[in-house]
Design a protein around this motif. Structure first.
Motif, PDB file in Angstrom:
ATOM      1  N   LEU A  38       0.844  -1.180   0.000  1.00 28.62           N
ATOM      2  CA  LEU A  38       0.000   0.000   0.000  1.00 28.62           C
ATOM      3  C   LEU A  38       0.887   1.240   0.000  1.00 28.62           C
ATOM      4  O   LEU A  38       0.741   2.131  -0.831  1.00 28.62           O
ATOM      5  N   ILE A  39       1.819   1.278   0.944  1.00 24.09           N
ATOM      6  CA  ILE A  39       2.784   2.373   1.036  1.00 24.09           C
ATOM      7  C   ILE A  39       4.163   1.757   1.210  1.00 24.09           C
ATOM      8  O   ILE A  39       4.405   1.042   2.167  1.00 24.09           O
ATOM      9  N   GLY A  40       5.058   2.030   0.285  1.00 26.07           N
ATOM     10  CA  GLY A  40       6.419   1.511   0.381  1.00 26.07           C
ATOM     11  C   GLY A  40       6.975   1.171  -0.975  1.00 26.07           C
ATOM     12  O   GLY A  40       6.255   0.713  -1.858  1.00 26.07           O
ATOM     13  N   ILE A  59      10.361  -7.409 -13.167  1.00 22.31           N
ATOM     14  CA  ILE A  59       9.981  -6.973 -11.832  1.00 22.31           C
ATOM     15  C   ILE A  59       8.721  -6.141 -11.966  1.00 22.31           C
ATOM     16  O   ILE A  59       8.690  -5.166 -12.728  1.00 22.31           O
ATOM     17  N   THR A  60       7.675  -6.524 -11.238  1.00 25.96           N
ATOM     18  CA  THR A  60       6.417  -5.779 -11.250  1.00 25.96           C
ATOM     19  C   THR A  60       6.215  -5.169  -9.875  1.00 25.96           C
ATOM     20  O   THR A  60       6.265  -5.870  -8.869  1.00 25.96           O
ATOM     21  N   LYS A  61       5.999  -3.855  -9.820  1.00 25.89           N
ATOM     22  CA  LYS A  61       5.805  -3.127  -8.566  1.00 25.89           C
ATOM     23  C   LYS A  61       4.410  -2.526  -8.558  1.00 25.89           C
ATOM     24  O   LYS A  61       4.046  -1.767  -9.436  1.00 25.89           O
ATOM     25  N   LEU A  62       3.611  -2.900  -7.541  1.00 23.64           N
ATOM     26  CA  LEU A  62       2.259  -2.387  -7.377  1.00 23.64           C
ATOM     27  C   LEU A  62       2.181  -1.653  -6.042  1.00 23.64           C
ATOM     28  O   LEU A  62       2.485  -2.246  -5.004  1.00 23.64           O
ATOM     29  N   SER A  63       1.800  -0.382  -6.038  1.00 20.67           N
ATOM     30  CA  SER A  63       1.656   0.357  -4.790  1.00 20.67           C
ATOM     31  C   SER A  63       0.912   1.665  -5.041  1.00 20.67           C
ATOM     32  O   SER A  63       0.887   2.159  -6.163  1.00 20.67           O
ATOM     33  N   LEU A  83       2.207   2.690 -15.189  1.00 24.31           N
ATOM     34  CA  LEU A  83       1.577   3.991 -15.005  1.00 24.31           C
ATOM     35  C   LEU A  83       1.841   4.445 -13.582  1.00 24.31           C
ATOM     36  O   LEU A  83       1.546   3.728 -12.626  1.00 24.31           O
ATOM     37  N   ARG A  84       2.411   5.634 -13.436  1.00 18.77           N
ATOM     38  CA  ARG A  84       2.703   6.178 -12.127  1.00 18.77           C
ATOM     39  C   ARG A  84       2.966   7.674 -12.269  1.00 18.77           C
ATOM     40  O   ARG A  84       3.345   8.141 -13.330  1.00 18.77           O
ATOM     41  N   GLY A 107       1.375   2.514  -9.953  1.00 18.47           N
ATOM     42  CA  GLY A 107       1.101   3.173  -8.689  1.00 18.47           C
ATOM     43  C   GLY A 107       0.673   4.604  -8.889  1.00 18.47           C
ATOM     44  O   GLY A 107       0.669   5.131  -9.997  1.00 18.47           O
ATOM     45  N   LEU A 108       0.319   5.229  -7.797  1.00 16.52           N
ATOM     46  CA  LEU A 108      -0.130   6.609  -7.840  1.00 16.52           C
ATOM     47  C   LEU A 108       1.069   7.556  -7.761  1.00 16.52           C
ATOM     48  O   LEU A 108       1.255   8.409  -8.609  1.00 16.52           O
ATOM     49  N   ILE A 109       1.897   7.381  -6.745  1.00 15.80           N
ATOM     50  CA  ILE A 109       3.048   8.269  -6.549  1.00 15.80           C
ATOM     51  C   ILE A 109       4.302   7.414  -6.419  1.00 15.80           C
ATOM     52  O   ILE A 109       4.334   6.465  -5.658  1.00 15.80           O
ATOM     53  N   GLY A 110       5.327   7.772  -7.154  1.00 23.80           N
ATOM     54  CA  GLY A 110       6.615   7.075  -7.059  1.00 23.80           C
ATOM     55  C   GLY A 110       7.194   6.855  -8.425  1.00 23.80           C
ATOM     56  O   GLY A 110       6.519   6.415  -9.344  1.00 23.80           O
TER      57      GLY A 110
END
Length: 117
Positions: A38-40, A59-63, A83-84, A107-110
């Motif tokens: 969620l956050i990190g 590597i897939t990053k979801l947050s 998308l981020r 993610g939204l931010i990052g």
């Protein structure tokens, strides 16, 4: 690393946390890694990994909040998709035809930051 179509698909590592990021090092990774929080963010160090030429590591990053910090050797090509809100920073060139690390960052931010030693 990708396999030929005649071989079974490689193992996928999944790392999940609500709050807090993940530190991933080459010896613990397989061909595909999914990290969700969620956050990190995700701190990924692939400098000691021997990825063969022509192979691909994904590597897939979801947050919601959290980016990706990726360290790779000079000969590794990095592709960033997803998308981020946050940019992509890659501090160096890579030679054509070498191994590929594909980062799918959702993610939204990052952002995604790529560094080479």
């Amino acid at each position: 690393m990708t396999k030929n179509s005649s071989e079974k698909p490689g193992k996928t590592d999944v790392k999940v946390s609500l709050i807090g990021g993940h530190r991933l090092e080459g010896a613990t990774l397989h061909e595909r890694t999914v990290t969700a929080s969620l956050i990190g963010g995700a701190d990924v160090d692939l400098t000691d990994v021997d990825i063969p030429d022509g192979a691909e590591l994904r590597i897939t990053k979801l947050s919601l909040i959290g980016g990706v910090s990726l360290k790779v050797r000079d000969d590794v090509r990095v592709e960033v998709h997803g998308l981020r809100l946050g940019g992509v920073r890659d501090d160096g060139p890579s030679r054509p035809g070498g191994p590929t690390v594909r980062v799918d960052a959702w993610g939204l931010i990052g952002g995604v930051s790529v560094t080479r030693p």
